[in-house]
Write a protein that holds these residues in place. Structure first.
Motif, mmCIF file in Angstrom:
data_model
loop_
_atom_site.group_PDB
_atom_site.id
_atom_site.type_symbol
_atom_site.label_atom_id
_atom_site.label_comp_id
_atom_site.label_asym_id
_atom_site.label_seq_id
_atom_site.Cartn_x
_atom_site.Cartn_y
_atom_site.Cartn_z
ATOM 1 N N LEU A 57 48.795 45.260 39.947
ATOM 2 C CA LEU A 57 47.605 44.980 39.152
ATOM 3 C C LEU A 57 47.858 43.886 38.126
ATOM 4 O O LEU A 57 48.937 43.808 37.553
ATOM 5 N N THR A 58 46.868 43.053 37.901
ATOM 6 C CA THR A 58 46.937 42.121 36.784
ATOM 7 C C THR A 58 46.296 42.774 35.563
ATOM 8 O O THR A 58 45.579 43.771 35.672
ATOM 9 N N ILE A 59 46.529 42.172 34.419
ATOM 10 C CA ILE A 59 45.933 42.664 33.185
ATOM 11 C C ILE A 59 44.412 42.681 33.293
ATOM 12 O O ILE A 59 43.753 43.660 32.974
ATOM 13 N N ASP A 60 43.842 41.562 33.759
ATOM 14 C CA ASP A 60 42.385 41.459 33.838
ATOM 15 C C ASP A 60 41.799 42.470 34.812
ATOM 16 O O ASP A 60 40.700 42.983 34.597
ATOM 17 N N GLU A 61 42.524 42.756 35.892
ATOM 18 C CA GLU A 61 42.002 43.721 36.861
ATOM 19 C C GLU A 61 41.902 45.113 36.247
ATOM 20 O O GLU A 61 40.899 45.812 36.434
ATOM 21 N N TRP A 62 42.929 45.531 35.529
ATOM 22 C CA TRP A 62 42.850 46.851 34.897
ATOM 23 C C TRP A 62 41.660 46.903 33.939
ATOM 24 O O TRP A 62 40.888 47.856 33.936
ATOM 25 N N LEU A 63 41.502 45.867 33.137
ATOM 26 C CA LEU A 63 40.451 45.879 32.123
ATOM 27 C C LEU A 63 39.055 45.732 32.719
ATOM 28 O O LEU A 63 38.061 45.965 32.034
ATOM 29 N N THR A 64 38.970 45.376 33.986
ATOM 30 C CA THR A 64 37.672 45.358 34.653
ATOM 31 C C THR A 64 37.184 46.777 34.912
ATOM 32 O O THR A 64 35.976 47.038 34.898
ATOM 33 N N TYR A 65 38.127 47.699 35.121
ATOM 34 C CA TYR A 65 37.764 49.047 35.547
ATOM 35 C C TYR A 65 38.118 50.138 34.542
ATOM 36 O O TYR A 65 37.771 51.296 34.756
ATOM 37 N N ALA A 66 38.787 49.785 33.459
ATOM 38 C CA ALA A 66 39.179 50.816 32.494
ATOM 39 C C ALA A 66 39.532 50.176 31.165
ATOM 40 O O ALA A 66 39.718 48.967 31.059
ATOM 41 N N SER A 67 39.657 51.029 30.168
ATOM 42 C CA SER A 67 39.862 50.570 28.795
ATOM 43 C C SER A 67 41.321 50.196 28.535
ATOM 44 O O SER A 67 42.231 50.664 29.229
ATOM 45 N N PRO A 68 41.561 49.365 27.513
ATOM 46 C CA PRO A 68 42.941 49.061 27.120
ATOM 47 C C PRO A 68 43.726 50.318 26.741
ATOM 48 O O PRO A 68 44.933 50.398 26.978
ATOM 49 N N GLU A 69 43.040 51.304 26.146
ATOM 50 C CA GLU A 69 43.733 52.523 25.746
ATOM 51 C C GLU A 69 44.317 53.261 26.941
ATOM 52 O O GLU A 69 45.412 53.825 26.864
ATOM 53 N N SER A 70 43.590 53.265 28.055
ATOM 54 C CA SER A 70 44.104 53.948 29.249
ATOM 55 C C SER A 70 45.337 53.236 29.781
ATOM 56 O O SER A 70 46.273 53.864 30.281
ATOM 57 N N LEU A 71 45.343 51.916 29.679
ATOM 58 C CA LEU A 71 46.510 51.143 30.096
ATOM 59 C C LEU A 71 47.706 51.434 29.195
ATOM 60 O O LEU A 71 48.841 51.608 29.665
ATOM 61 N N ALA A 72 47.451 51.515 27.894
ATOM 62 C CA ALA A 72 48.534 51.819 26.955
ATOM 63 C C ALA A 72 49.104 53.212 27.206
ATOM 64 O O ALA A 72 50.314 53.431 27.081
ATOM 65 N N LEU A 73 48.244 54.151 27.571
ATOM 66 C CA LEU A 73 48.728 55.493 27.911
ATOM 67 C C LEU A 73 49.653 55.437 29.110
ATOM 68 O O LEU A 73 50.709 56.087 29.135
ATOM 69 N N TYR A 74 49.288 54.655 30.103
ATOM 70 C CA TYR A 74 50.126 54.518 31.292
ATOM 71 C C TYR A 74 51.503 53.974 30.921
ATOM 72 O O TYR A 74 52.518 54.362 31.503
ATOM 73 N N MET A 75 51.537 53.084 29.926
ATOM 74 C CA MET A 75 52.808 52.532 29.479
ATOM 75 C C MET A 75 53.621 53.552 28.683
ATOM 76 O O MET A 75 54.846 53.573 28.753
ATOM 77 N N PHE A 76 52.946 54.379 27.913
ATOM 78 C CA PHE A 76 53.654 55.349 27.077
ATOM 79 C C PHE A 76 54.337 56.426 27.913
ATOM 80 O O PHE A 76 55.478 56.807 27.631
ATOM 81 N N ASN A 77 53.674 56.918 28.931
ATOM 82 C CA ASN A 77 54.179 58.064 29.688
ATOM 83 C C ASN A 77 55.422 57.717 30.501
ATOM 84 O O ASN A 77 55.423 56.761 31.278
ATOM 85 N N LYS A 78 56.483 58.463 30.298
ATOM 86 C CA LYS A 78 57.706 58.402 31.108
ATOM 87 C C LYS A 78 58.172 56.967 31.396
ATOM 88 O O LYS A 78 58.238 56.552 32.555
ATOM 89 N N PRO A 79 58.522 56.205 30.381
ATOM 90 C CA PRO A 79 58.912 54.811 30.623
ATOM 91 C C PRO A 79 60.210 54.665 31.412
ATOM 92 O O PRO A 79 60.461 53.600 31.966
#
Length: 555
Positions: A312-334
């Motif tokens: 996924l690119t940054i823009d693709e994620w933000l087309t379908y979901a919020s920045p907060e959801s992306l940050a959560l994905y980064m936080f969990n189990k790095p």
């Protein structure tokens, strides 16, 4: 530097004490960093650094480094009572030569004459105001970081080398040339050893970054001598951007030159970390604290690559979901390898909402373990989202909604008093759900024709729903749906117990309903879905399944 200011923090004694023992990984890393700077002048800023290689379009892993580093920075601020200044430097290695042409750029052939030239000397294939390929990719990274609200400083290797900011340490590297070679050569094969040099001169005739052996290194004069591409013996100063360092020595040089205190990197750097550290020490620096994270994988389990453009690119994620959801994905189990493709988005959206909603009712200790605290740098907003993203997706699926108004008509009926104006976060999710459904769910929908058992079950379900009040809640409807399946042998589960002590209902009953009515393999809690969609509307959907109208729509 961006104009964003660091957010204020709750620095109550209770929170600081909880931070000292919190098991959340950013606090664990921050405590290591605190030990590193013991006895140091507290007025000297602690420098956090992230690296970016702009050889391809920025991907989510690049953002992940900044987001995760910011989480550690926030944890450090709490542990120190925010009394020690901090900086976050996002460093772009844009003086690197373009060693291959990325697969995901327009008119790849037009870039062939620029192979091996610095990325900031390669024309911008995307057009627009940015002069070079490197400038364009740097701008894409900054745009997203600014959109998310990070406080950071952006640094360009081209600017740092050419402005002289690295000159002192580069001269030191010339004086320590053999020491650096002694570190590097044992890590290389015999063929590479014969031509290796930590210095990469930039040809004054072609402008290319040259991987050539040095004929001489004059530490006193601060120069290197090599054979240029036209065969001419050429001498250049190591200063002023005339040469750059190979990427491994460059890591260590940068740490020494900038006094970096913390940098995280992917697992693919793990074996090289001792090399970076040793070169940093040779050049008079102290190696920073490291945090090694696992790499992201695409849906096929392959490593995500900027040049391939998979994942996924940054823009693709933000087309379908919020920045907060992306940050959560980064936080969990790095430290755990995770697949990063479109299917992970809905779960991330709903998990973020769950964490943010629960946050206010938690104890201080629990709040510091809650991802929402770290995502929002200690200041989570109030979140009120009465309908899950998964439910919205299925509502779009059943209603074939093409705009927000259709979905809001259902939501407003199910949750009185809730509007787009009163719940802007939910309205945001409604827009995301429509886009996500159109692009990823709708193309894969396949309705199944009911067999005899399913046909009879659907008719019974229709009759059962007809007996319920139209305003029945989700629990009442769910119980009624379960009652329909209890006497049907196919849907009985001996491992579960029903209210009468008999077999419970198997999940296969709901899987059948999703396939027959929604054209999908999975779905939300069915009773809640019916309550939101409406009993009359659900009965109409059942009628279409019974008549075969839904199946005929597969074509």
């Amino acid at each position: 530097m961006t104009s964003v200011k660091l957010p204020p923090l709750d620095l109550s004694p209770a929170l600081i004490e909880a931070a000292k023992v919190s098991k959340a990984w950013p606090f664990e890393e921050a405590r290591k960093l605190l030990k590193r700077i013991e006895g140091r002048d507290p007025s000297r800023p602690v420098l956090f650094e992230t690296g970016y290689g702009p050889s391809g379009l920025p991907h989510i892993g690049t953002f992940g480094e900044v987001a995760r580093t910011t989480m550690v920075r926030t944890a450090f601020r709490v542990l120190t009572g925010d009394r020690i200044p901090t900086r976050l430097l996002c460093f772009s290695d844009d003086l690197d030569g373009m060693r291959k042409i990325p697969e995901n750029v327009p008119d790849r052939a037009a870039l062939e004459p620029y192979l091996h030239k610095p990325l900031t000397a390669v024309p911008n294939p995307f057009g627009g105001d940015h002069k070079s390929f490197g400038d364009h990719n740097n701008a894409m990274l900054r745009r997203f970081l600014d959109h998310f609200g990070f406080e950071y400083e952006f640094a360009s290797a081209t600017e740092y080398y050419r402005s002289g900011r690295f000159d002192e340490v580069l001269l030191r590297a010339a004086g320590k040339y053999q020491d650096i070679m002694d570190v590097m050569l044992p890590t290389l094969g015999a063929e590479r050893q014969a031509t290796y040099s930590p210095f990469l001169p930039i040809s004054p005739t072609t402008g290319r970054v040259l991987y050539v052996p040095m004929k001489a290194v004059d530490a006193k004069a601060g120069t290197v001598t090599f054979e240029d591409e036209d065969g001419t013996e050429t001498t250049l100063p190591v200063t002023g951007g005339n040469v750059k360092l190979q990427w491994k020595p460059d890591f260590g040089m940068r740490w020494a030159a900038l006094d970096v205190d913390f940098e995280m990197f992917g697992k693919d750097h793990l074996t090289n970390a001792p090399i970076y550290d040793r070169i940093c020490e040779i050049l008079g620096g102290k190696a920073p604290e490291h945090f090694v994270y696992e790499l992201f994988l695409d849906e096929n389990g392959e490593k995500i690559s900027k040049s391939k453009g998979n994942g996924l690119t940054i823009d693709e994620w933000l087309t379908y979901a919020s920045p907060e959801s992306l940050a959560l994905y980064m936080f969990n189990k790095p430290r755990t390898a995770k697949k990063l493709y479109f299917d992970v988005i809905p779960k991330a959206v709903d998990e973020y909402v769950t964490f943010a909603t629960r946050y206010p009712s938690m104890s201080v200790e629990q709040q510091l373990a809650n991802p929402a605290w770290h995502i929002h740098s200690g200041n989570p907003p109030e979140v009120d989202v009465p309908v899950s993203f998964a439910m919205l997706l299925n509502l779009v699926s059943a209603s074939n909604a093409e705009n927000k108004d259709v979905l809001w008509a259902f939501i407003s009926r199910h949750v009185p008093g809730v509007t787009a104006e009163s719940h802007p976060k939910l309205d945001e999710l409604v827009g995301y759900a429509i886009r996500y459904f159109d692009d990823f769910v709708k193309p894969t929908k396949v309705f199944h024709a009911p067999d005899d058992v399913e046909l009879a079950a659907l008719k019974t379900l229709d009759a059962t729903l007809a007996e319920l009040p139209t305003d029945a809640d989700g629990n009442t409807i769910q119980d009624a749906v379960l009652d329909v399946a209890r006497p049907i042998e196919r849907y009985q589960d001996e491992k579960k117990k029903g209210p009468d002590g008999g077999p419970g209902v198997s999940v296969s009953w709901f899987n059948a309903l999703y396939r027959l009515l929604l054209g999908q393999e999975r779905g939300p809690r069915f009773g809640s879905f019916v309550a939101l969609y409406g009993i009359p509307e659900t009965r109409a959907l059942i009628a279409k399944a019974i008549s075969g109208e839904l199946v005929s729509g597969n074509a």
